[in-house]
Design a protein around this motif. Structure first.
Motif, PDB file in Angstrom:
ATOM      1  N   CYS A   1       0.823  -1.208   0.000  1.00 43.08           N
ATOM      2  CA  CYS A   1       0.000   0.000   0.000  1.00 43.08           C
ATOM      3  C   CYS A   1       0.859   1.261   0.000  1.00 43.08           C
ATOM      4  O   CYS A   1       0.563   2.223  -0.718  1.00 43.08           O
ATOM      5  CB  CYS A   1      -0.930   0.024   1.216  1.00 43.08           C
ATOM      6  N   HIS A   2       1.927   1.253   0.804  1.00 42.97           N
ATOM      7  CA  HIS A   2       2.684   2.489   0.972  1.00 42.97           C
ATOM      8  C   HIS A   2       3.466   2.886  -0.272  1.00 42.97           C
ATOM      9  O   HIS A   2       3.787   4.071  -0.449  1.00 42.97           O
ATOM     10  CB  HIS A   2       3.596   2.384   2.187  1.00 42.97           C
ATOM     11  N   ARG A   3       3.738   1.949  -1.149  1.00 37.90           N
ATOM     12  CA  ARG A   3       4.373   2.327  -2.404  1.00 37.90           C
ATOM     13  C   ARG A   3       3.431   3.171  -3.259  1.00 37.90           C
ATOM     14  O   ARG A   3       3.868   3.931  -4.126  1.00 37.90           O
ATOM     15  CB  ARG A   3       4.847   1.088  -3.178  1.00 37.90           C
ATOM     16  N   LEU A   4       2.118   3.044  -3.011  1.00 35.89           N
ATOM     17  CA  LEU A   4       1.120   3.827  -3.728  1.00 35.89           C
ATOM     18  C   LEU A   4       0.881   5.191  -3.079  1.00 35.89           C
ATOM     19  O   LEU A   4       0.291   6.081  -3.692  1.00 35.89           O
ATOM     20  CB  LEU A   4      -0.215   3.074  -3.785  1.00 35.89           C
ATOM     21  N   ILE A   5       1.329   5.343  -1.831  1.00 35.85           N
ATOM     22  CA  ILE A   5       1.011   6.534  -1.047  1.00 35.85           C
ATOM     23  C   ILE A   5       2.222   7.432  -0.830  1.00 35.85           C
ATOM     24  O   ILE A   5       2.210   8.625  -1.148  1.00 35.85           O
ATOM     25  CB  ILE A   5       0.454   6.130   0.342  1.00 35.85           C
ATOM     26  N   ASP A   6       3.273   6.835  -0.255  1.00 34.25           N
ATOM     27  CA  ASP A   6       4.375   7.638   0.268  1.00 34.25           C
ATOM     28  C   ASP A   6       5.086   8.456  -0.802  1.00 34.25           C
ATOM     29  O   ASP A   6       5.468   9.608  -0.561  1.00 34.25           O
ATOM     30  CB  ASP A   6       5.392   6.744   0.983  1.00 34.25           C
ATOM     31  N   GLY A   7       5.250   7.864  -1.985  1.00 29.57           N
ATOM     32  CA  GLY A   7       5.932   8.583  -3.055  1.00 29.57           C
ATOM     33  C   GLY A   7       5.213   9.857  -3.437  1.00 29.57           C
ATOM     34  O   GLY A   7       5.837  10.852  -3.827  1.00 29.57           O
ATOM     35  N   ILE A   8       3.883   9.861  -3.315  1.00 29.76           N
ATOM     36  CA  ILE A   8       3.105  11.074  -3.571  1.00 29.76           C
ATOM     37  C   ILE A   8       3.282  12.046  -2.407  1.00 29.76           C
ATOM     38  O   ILE A   8       3.562  13.229  -2.585  1.00 29.76           O
ATOM     39  CB  ILE A   8       1.609  10.750  -3.762  1.00 29.76           C
ATOM     40  N   GLY A   9       3.125  11.524  -1.194  1.00 33.56           N
ATOM     41  CA  GLY A   9       3.177  12.379  -0.016  1.00 33.56           C
ATOM     42  C   GLY A   9       4.511  13.058   0.201  1.00 33.56           C
ATOM     43  O   GLY A   9       4.562  14.193   0.700  1.00 33.56           O
ATOM     44  N   PHE A  10       5.617  12.399  -0.188  1.00 41.50           N
ATOM     45  CA  PHE A  10       6.938  13.016  -0.005  1.00 41.50           C
ATOM     46  C   PHE A  10       7.091  14.302  -0.815  1.00 41.50           C
ATOM     47  O   PHE A  10       7.867  15.188  -0.464  1.00 41.50           O
ATOM     48  CB  PHE A  10       8.046  12.039  -0.382  1.00 41.50           C
ATOM     49  N   GLY A  11       6.329  14.421  -1.892  1.00 41.02           N
ATOM     50  CA  GLY A  11       6.399  15.638  -2.694  1.00 41.02           C
ATOM     51  C   GLY A  11       5.880  16.870  -1.968  1.00 41.02           C
ATOM     52  O   GLY A  11       6.130  17.999  -2.389  1.00 41.02           O
ATOM     53  N   PHE A  12       5.155  16.661  -0.847  1.00 38.70           N
ATOM     54  CA  PHE A  12       4.596  17.762  -0.060  1.00 38.70           C
ATOM     55  C   PHE A  12       5.523  18.201   1.069  1.00 38.70           C
ATOM     56  O   PHE A  12       5.155  19.066   1.864  1.00 38.70           O
ATOM     57  CB  PHE A  12       3.268  17.330   0.575  1.00 38.70           C
ATOM     58  N   GLU A  13       6.712  17.612   1.180  1.00 35.92           N
ATOM     59  CA  GLU A  13       7.538  17.820   2.367  1.00 35.92           C
ATOM     60  C   GLU A  13       8.068  19.238   2.538  1.00 35.92           C
ATOM     61  O   GLU A  13       8.608  19.580   3.595  1.00 35.92           O
ATOM     62  CB  GLU A  13       8.691  16.818   2.388  1.00 35.92           C
ATOM     63  N   ALA A  14       7.913  20.092   1.540  1.00 35.23           N
ATOM     64  CA  ALA A  14       8.306  21.493   1.722  1.00 35.23           C
ATOM     65  C   ALA A  14       7.325  22.241   2.623  1.00 35.23           C
ATOM     66  O   ALA A  14       7.541  23.407   2.935  1.00 35.23           O
ATOM     67  CB  ALA A  14       8.411  22.189   0.370  1.00 35.23           C
ATOM     68  N   TYR A  15       6.247  21.566   3.055  1.00 32.27           N
ATOM     69  CA  TYR A  15       5.250  22.186   3.922  1.00 32.27           C
ATOM     70  C   TYR A  15       5.129  21.403   5.221  1.00 32.27           C
ATOM     71  O   TYR A  15       4.965  20.185   5.215  1.00 32.27           O
ATOM     72  CB  TYR A  15       3.893  22.256   3.211  1.00 32.27           C
ATOM     73  N   ASP A  16       5.193  22.106   6.342  1.00 29.73           N
ATOM     74  CA  ASP A  16       5.164  21.455   7.648  1.00 29.73           C
ATOM     75  C   ASP A  16       3.737  21.145   8.089  1.00 29.73           C
ATOM     76  O   ASP A  16       2.797  21.201   7.283  1.00 29.73           O
ATOM     77  CB  ASP A  16       5.917  22.291   8.686  1.00 29.73           C
ATOM     78  N   GLY A  17       3.546  20.861   9.365  1.00 29.60           N
ATOM     79  CA  GLY A  17       2.252  20.416   9.865  1.00 29.60           C
ATOM     80  C   GLY A  17       1.169  21.461   9.907  1.00 29.60           C
ATOM     81  O   GLY A  17       0.003  21.128  10.136  1.00 29.60           O
ATOM     82  N   ILE A  18       1.511  22.730   9.702  1.00 28.84           N
ATOM     83  CA  ILE A  18       0.478  23.768   9.598  1.00 28.84           C
ATOM     84  C   ILE A  18       0.491  24.404   8.212  1.00 28.84           C
ATOM     85  O   ILE A  18      -0.058  25.476   7.999  1.00 28.84           O
ATOM     86  CB  ILE A  18       0.632  24.846  10.694  1.00 28.84           C
ATOM     87  N   GLY A  19       1.138  23.731   7.254  1.00 24.14           N
ATOM     88  CA  GLY A  19       1.148  24.222   5.878  1.00 24.14           C
ATOM     89  C   GLY A  19       2.086  25.366   5.642  1.00 24.14           C
ATOM     90  O   GLY A  19       1.929  26.123   4.685  1.00 24.14           O
ATOM     91  N   ARG A  20       3.094  25.501   6.492  1.00 22.58           N
ATOM     92  CA  ARG A  20       4.065  26.579   6.357  1.00 22.58           C
ATOM     93  C   ARG A  20       5.268  26.086   5.560  1.00 22.58           C
ATOM     94  O   ARG A  20       5.730  24.961   5.752  1.00 22.58           O
ATOM     95  CB  ARG A  20       4.505  27.034   7.755  1.00 22.58           C
TER      96      ARG A  20
END
Length: 496
Positions: free
Chosen positions: A373-392
C-alpha cells in the motif's frame, strides 16, 4: 470508461438509488424556503450517513421519527401565519392553502385524497380556531413521509429501470443544485410537461442558492468542517490556535469560491490558480505582509498548496506524507486503498533531530507487509515535504535539507516522477484520470450514491462533454443533470 461509439448503440441504463430522506442540510433549507423561517431545528438531528463520501439519509430509527415530529410541532406552533397564508377564515381559504402549501411541501400536485385528508385535519383544529387548524395542517404536512422523503415515480421502461417523470426529475434537480425544494417556476414546468432540464439547470446555477451547494460539495469532499477544529501541538506550533484554524477554513473557502464563480471556472484553475487568502493572523503565521481583512496573496499555487488543506492533512506535531498521499490517491485519482492489516503498527515515530520525515517513513516501503500500500502513497506524499504540519513553507526538516522528489505509481496517465507540489499539480491538471475522477465526485454528490457499471455510458458522455468544454465546472454540472443516470434509476439497490 467506454468510448462514445460503444455507448451510441447501448441501451439507456443507470445504477439504483434506495429511498432516501432529506439530509439535515436539505431539511433545513426546505424549511427556510417553505415557511420563510431560519430555525435550526435540524442541528439536533442524528448525523447523516456517508455514502460514496457524501451525506445521504437512508436509514431511519425511532429517534429520527421522534425528532421529526418534535420539529414539526415546534415549527407549526411558531410560524408567522400571515407570511404563509394569504387569507384568514373559512373552509375555502383552508382548502386553497392546503393545495398551495401541500404542493410545495410534497414537491408535486396533491391528489384529491391528499386534500381531503389535510382538510379533515384542519377541521379538527378549526374547532378551536382557524389559525389552530392551519397550524395543525402544517404540523401534519411536515411530519408526512411525502415531505421527509425523496419520493420518485415514473415509468418502467426495461425490467427494473425506472424513467423518472418530470416532477421527480425536477425535485432531484432542485435538491442537487439548491439542496432545497423546487421553486414555483420549476414545479410549473414539471407539472405542465414542459421541463427543459438544461435551461432550468442554467437558470438555477445563476441563483445565489447555488453558492451554498458549491460550499456543501467541498465541505464534504475535502472535510472543511474538520479544519476549524484542528488542534496542533503547543510545543511545535505554539502560534497555531483556534482562531487561526477558523481563518484557514475561511481562506480555503474563499479560494474555492473564487475559482467557481470567477472568470475561469475550470478544473485547471482549481488545481493551478495562483494565490491564497490571508488576514492579519494568517499573514503573521505564513510570513506575509499584514493585510487587515482577508486579501489575496500570491504566495501559493493551486488547491494542493492551500495552507488549510495542508494543515488538515498533517499530524498535530509534524507533516504527514501518508495522509497527503492518500488524499491525492483517493480523492483525485479515485483509487481507494484497502484497509491496513489489523496487526500493523500504525504509530508514527516522533520527530528527532537529524532524522527527516522521509527517513522515518522509509520503513513503510522496506517492510513487505506495509509496502504493497505504501508504495502507492508515500511517493506522492513526499512531494509535499516542503510544507510542515500547519502548511508553512520550510527548507529543512529536523536539520536535514528537504527533499521534495516524489513519484506516482500505478496512477494511470499521472504515473511518473515529479519534484514538489507544483509539478505534481501540473501533472494532475493535465490528467484524464483526474478529470474523470473529479467528474465522478460531483456525480456521487448529485445522486447520493456510488457510481456503478450501469452508469458507465452516462459517465463517458459526461466526461467527453466536460473535456470538450475545457473542463468547465459549470458545464460539468449541466452534463450530469442531462445524463441518463440523472433521469433514470434501477429499482434494485446499489452497493455502497
Amino acid at each position: 470508461l467506454p468510448s462514445l461509439d460503444e455507448c451510441a448503440d447501448a441501451p439507456v441504463d443507470s445504477g439504483g438509488r434506495p429511498l432516501s430522506r432529506l439530509t439535515r442540510v436539505q431539511y433545513q433549507n426546505t424549511l427556510a424556503d417553505l415557511l420563510n423561517v431560519d430555525a435550526e431545528v435540524a442541528e439536533g438531528f442524528v448525523e447523516d450517513e456517508r455514502v460514496a463520501g457524501f451525506e445521504a439519509a437512508r436509514t431511519i430509527s425511532s429517534l429520527h421519527v421522534e425528532k421529526y415530529l418534535e420539529a414539526a410541532r415546534e415549527l407549526a406552533s411558531e410560524v408567522d401565519l400571515p407570511a404563509v397564508v394569504t387569507c384568514s377564515s373559512g373552509e375555502d381559504c383552508a382548502r386553497g392553502f392546503i393545495a398551495d402549501f401541500g404542493r410545495r411541501a410534497f414537491r408535486r400536485e396533491l391528489t384529491a385524497s391528499d386534500v381531503d385528508d389535510l382538510l379533515a385535519t384542519w377541521r379538527v383544529g378549526n374547532e378551536s380556531s382557524f389559525d389552530d387548524g392551519i397550524r395543525l395542517v402544517i404540523e401534519a404536512t411536515l411530519g408526512s413521509p411525502d415531505f421527509l422523503y425523496h419520493v420518485e415515480t415514473g415509468e418502467i421502461v426495461d425490467e427494473d429501470l425506472l424513467r423518472l417523470d418530470d416532477v421527480s426529475v425536477a425535485s432531484r434537480l432542485s435538491y442537487f443544485l439548491w439542496a432545497s425544494m423546487p421553486d414555483d417556476a420549476l414545479l410549473d414546468a414539471a407539472a405542465g410537461g414542459s421541463l427543459d432540464l438544461e435551461s432550468e439547470a442554467r437558470r438555477m446555477l445563476d441563483d445565489p442558492r447555488f453558492e451554498n451547494t458549491v460550499q456543501s460539495f467541498y465541505r464534504q469532499w475535502l472535510g472543511l468542517e474538520r479544519i476549524e477544529n484542528l488542534v496542533k501541538s503547543d510545543l511545535v506550533y505554539p502560534e497555531f490556535r483556534t482562531a487561526e484554524a477558523r481563518d484557514l477554513r475561511t481562506s480555503l473557502e474563499m479560494y474555492l469560491e473564487e475559482v467557481h464563480f470567477g472568470d475561469d471556472p475550470s478544473l485547471e484553475a482549481l488545481l493551478l490558480s495562483e494565490g491564497y487568502f490571508v488576514n492579519d493572523r494568517l499573514a503573521a503565521l505564513y510570513d506575509e505582509e499584514a493585510t487587515g481583512a482577508f486579501t489575496r496573496s500570491p504566495g501559493r499555487r493551486g488547491l494542493l498548496e492551500q495552507p488549510g488543506l495542508l494543515a488538515l492533512l498533517a499530524k498535530s506535531n509534524q507533516s504527514d506524507p501518508i495522509h497527503r498521499g492518500i488524499f491525492v490517491r483517493e480523492q483525485l485519482l479515485c483509487d481507494p486503498l484497502r484497509e491496513p492489516p489489523n496487526d500493523v503498527d500504525l504509530v508514527v515515530r516522533e520527530p528527532e533531530p537529524g532524522l527527516s520525515t522521509r527517513d522515518r517513513f522509509a520503513e513503510h516501503t522496506s517492510n513487505e507487509v506495509c509496502a504493497s500500500c505504501h508504495r502507492l502513497i508515500d511517493g506522492i506524499g513526499f512531494g509535499f515535504e516542503a510544507y510542515d504540519g500547519i502548511g508553512r513553507f520550510r527548507t529543512e526538516d529536523e536539520g536535514v535539507a528537504i527533499d521534495t522528489s516524489g513519484e506516482i505509481v500505478e496512477g494511470g496517465d499521472t504515473t511518473g516522477t515529479f519534484d514538489g507540489v507544483r509539478e505534481l499539480s501540473e501533472r494532475l491538471a493535465e490528467s484524464e484520470t483526474v478529470r474523470q475522477c473529479y467528474a465522478k465526485q460531483w456525480f456521487r454528490y448529485a445522486l447520493q450514491r456510488e457510481s456503478t457499471a450501469e452508469d458507465a455510458c452516462s459517465l463517458a458522455t459526461i466526461d467527453a462533454a466536460f473535456a470538450e468544454s475545457g473542463n468547465n465546472l459549470r458545464e460539468l454540472l449541466i452534463q450530469i443533470v442531462t445524463s441518463d443516470a440523472f433521469r433514470h434509476r434501477r429499482l434494485r439497490e446499489v452497493a455502497r
